[in-house]
Design a protein around this motif. Structure first.
Motif, PDB file in Angstrom:
ATOM      1  N   ILE A   1     -36.526  -1.861 -22.231  1.00 46.66           N
ATOM      2  CA  ILE A   1     -35.638  -2.313 -23.294  1.00 46.66           C
ATOM      3  C   ILE A   1     -36.298  -3.491 -24.001  1.00 46.66           C
ATOM      4  O   ILE A   1     -36.624  -4.502 -23.365  1.00 46.66           O
ATOM      5  N   ASP A   2     -36.495  -3.388 -25.313  1.00 52.05           N
ATOM      6  CA  ASP A   2     -37.089  -4.467 -26.087  1.00 52.05           C
ATOM      7  C   ASP A   2     -35.987  -5.427 -26.529  1.00 52.05           C
ATOM      8  O   ASP A   2     -35.306  -5.198 -27.523  1.00 52.05           O
TER       9      ASP A   2
ATOM     10  N   VAL B   1     -28.455  -3.770 -24.855  1.00 50.51           N
ATOM     11  CA  VAL B   1     -28.974  -4.974 -24.212  1.00 50.51           C
ATOM     12  C   VAL B   1     -27.808  -5.739 -23.591  1.00 50.51           C
ATOM     13  O   VAL B   1     -26.881  -6.152 -24.292  1.00 50.51           O
ATOM     14  N   ARG B   2     -27.868  -5.944 -22.290  1.00 48.06           N
ATOM     15  CA  ARG B   2     -26.824  -6.674 -21.587  1.00 48.06           C
ATOM     16  C   ARG B   2     -27.208  -8.148 -21.470  1.00 48.06           C
ATOM     17  O   ARG B   2     -28.380  -8.501 -21.612  1.00 48.06           O
TER      18      ARG B   2
ATOM     19  N   ASP C   1     -43.322 -10.865 -30.687  1.00 48.78           N
ATOM     20  CA  ASP C   1     -43.160  -9.590 -31.371  1.00 48.78           C
ATOM     21  C   ASP C   1     -42.282  -8.647 -30.552  1.00 48.78           C
ATOM     22  O   ASP C   1     -41.462  -7.898 -31.104  1.00 48.78           O
ATOM     23  N   THR C   2     -42.470  -8.660 -29.249  1.00 44.70           N
ATOM     24  CA  THR C   2     -41.663  -7.844 -28.342  1.00 44.70           C
ATOM     25  C   THR C   2     -41.371  -8.636 -27.076  1.00 44.70           C
ATOM     26  O   THR C   2     -42.102  -9.565 -26.727  1.00 44.70           O
ATOM     27  N   ALA C   3     -40.299  -8.262 -26.399  1.00 44.38           N
ATOM     28  CA  ALA C   3     -39.964  -8.849 -25.097  1.00 44.38           C
ATOM     29  C   ALA C   3     -39.271  -7.759 -24.294  1.00 44.38           C
ATOM     30  O   ALA C   3     -38.048  -7.647 -24.292  1.00 44.38           O
ATOM     31  N   GLU C   4     -40.045  -6.934 -23.644  1.00 47.61           N
ATOM     32  CA  GLU C   4     -39.504  -5.768 -22.947  1.00 47.61           C
ATOM     33  C   GLU C   4     -39.154  -6.092 -21.508  1.00 47.61           C
ATOM     34  O   GLU C   4     -39.932  -6.722 -20.789  1.00 47.61           O
TER      35      GLU C   4
ATOM     36  N   VAL D   1     -26.710 -13.260 -31.343  1.00 47.99           N
ATOM     37  CA  VAL D   1     -26.215 -12.003 -31.891  1.00 47.99           C
ATOM     38  C   VAL D   1     -27.220 -10.916 -31.532  1.00 47.99           C
ATOM     39  O   VAL D   1     -28.409 -11.034 -31.858  1.00 47.99           O
ATOM     40  N   VAL D   2     -26.750  -9.895 -30.846  1.00 48.04           N
ATOM     41  CA  VAL D   2     -27.621  -8.820 -30.355  1.00 48.04           C
ATOM     42  C   VAL D   2     -27.149  -7.489 -30.922  1.00 48.04           C
ATOM     43  O   VAL D   2     -25.969  -7.125 -30.788  1.00 48.04           O
ATOM     44  N   ARG D   3     -28.063  -6.785 -31.548  1.00 48.05           N
ATOM     45  CA  ARG D   3     -27.762  -5.445 -32.075  1.00 48.05           C
ATOM     46  C   ARG D   3     -27.601  -4.468 -30.914  1.00 48.05           C
ATOM     47  O   ARG D   3     -28.358  -4.506 -29.944  1.00 48.05           O
TER      48      ARG D   3
END
Length: 246
Positions: free
Chosen positions: A169-170, A202-203, A154-157, A194-196
């Motif tokens: 940063i999620d 997000v790097r 669900d998340t990966a912060e 593909v990263v928004r």
């Protein structure tokens, strides 16, 4: 009463044309920083006699806009810059001249004219990035297992230090698409992601940290990271921002 200081000489000439161009960072030049590229571009503009517009004031500087440059150490096929000019020029002629004046590995791929006023800004068009990660020493099955585990979250912060302090940063929320691929010329797993673009963006290092932390993907060797595309986010993926202005 203090007197208002006026810069000497005539005021700066107003821009009459604006060019937006895409360039690549390849080979050893992927280790060049954003500032390195800025210096190289300003030298190339002078060598190529491009009629660049300058700001007014006591310390005029070229009217150049940079947007979301790839981090030092990553290659890219999709870096973007915008330049204001005081004379009208042929965009393709400028592309050829700048490409010849820049070091090999900083390659100008495309130049288009954009309107002086109105329309979407370059930063507004750059909504997402398509990254390719070559993972030396990582088997396809291992990468596929890490992909499945990561996409199931669900998340990966992850935490990164920014100018305003430590920020969470999620990475999972920013990840739009993630695929495992192979290529005949690359003897290892390849991730295409593909990263928004979020705030902060997000790097690639953030993404790799999230895979290591949450999907237990250990990399025996540093990956080769390349940005393949950057632009508007569509259902089909990342679109070309230069097409959007033509």
């Amino acid at each position: 009463m203090a007197r208002h200081r006026v810069p000497p000489g005539p005021p700066a000439a107003p821009p009459v044309q604006r060019l937006r161009f895409r360039y690549a960072k390849r080979g050893r030049l992927r280790f060049s920083s954003t500032r390195d590229f800025q210096r190289a571009l300003e030298r190339a503009l002078r060598r190529a006699a491009v009629p660049t517009a300058f700001s007014s004031g006591f310390h005029p500087h070229p009217r150049i806009s940079y947007a979301n440059a790839a981090p030092t150490g990553t290659a890219s096929e999709a870096e973007y810059v915008e330049i204001a000019l005081v004379e009208r020029v042929d965009p393709e002629a400028v592309r050829r001249a700048l490409d010849a004046a820049l070091p090999v590995g900083l390659d100008v791929l495309e130049v288009v004219e954009v309107g002086l006023g109105g329309g979407a800004s370059l930063s507004d068009l750059l909504q997402a990035s398509h990254w390719r990660f070559e993972l030396p020493g990582v088997a396809v099955a291992t990468a596929a297992a890490a992909r499945a585990e990561f996409l199931g979250l669900d998340t990966a912060e992850v935490t990164r230090m920014t100018k305003s302090g430590s920020r969470g940063i999620d990475v999972r929320a920013a990840t739009v698409r993630m695929e495992v691929m192979t290529a005949a010329e690359v003897p290892c797993a390849i991730l295409q992601v593909v990263v928004r673009h979020t705030t902060p963006v997000v790097r690639p290092d953030d993404f790799l940290t999230a895979l290591r932390t949450y999907a237990h993907l250990t990399l025996p060797s540093p990956p080769l990271v390349t940005r393949l595309a950057q632009g508007p986010l569509t259902d089909a993926g990342v679109a070309d921002p230069l097409v959007a202005v033509q």
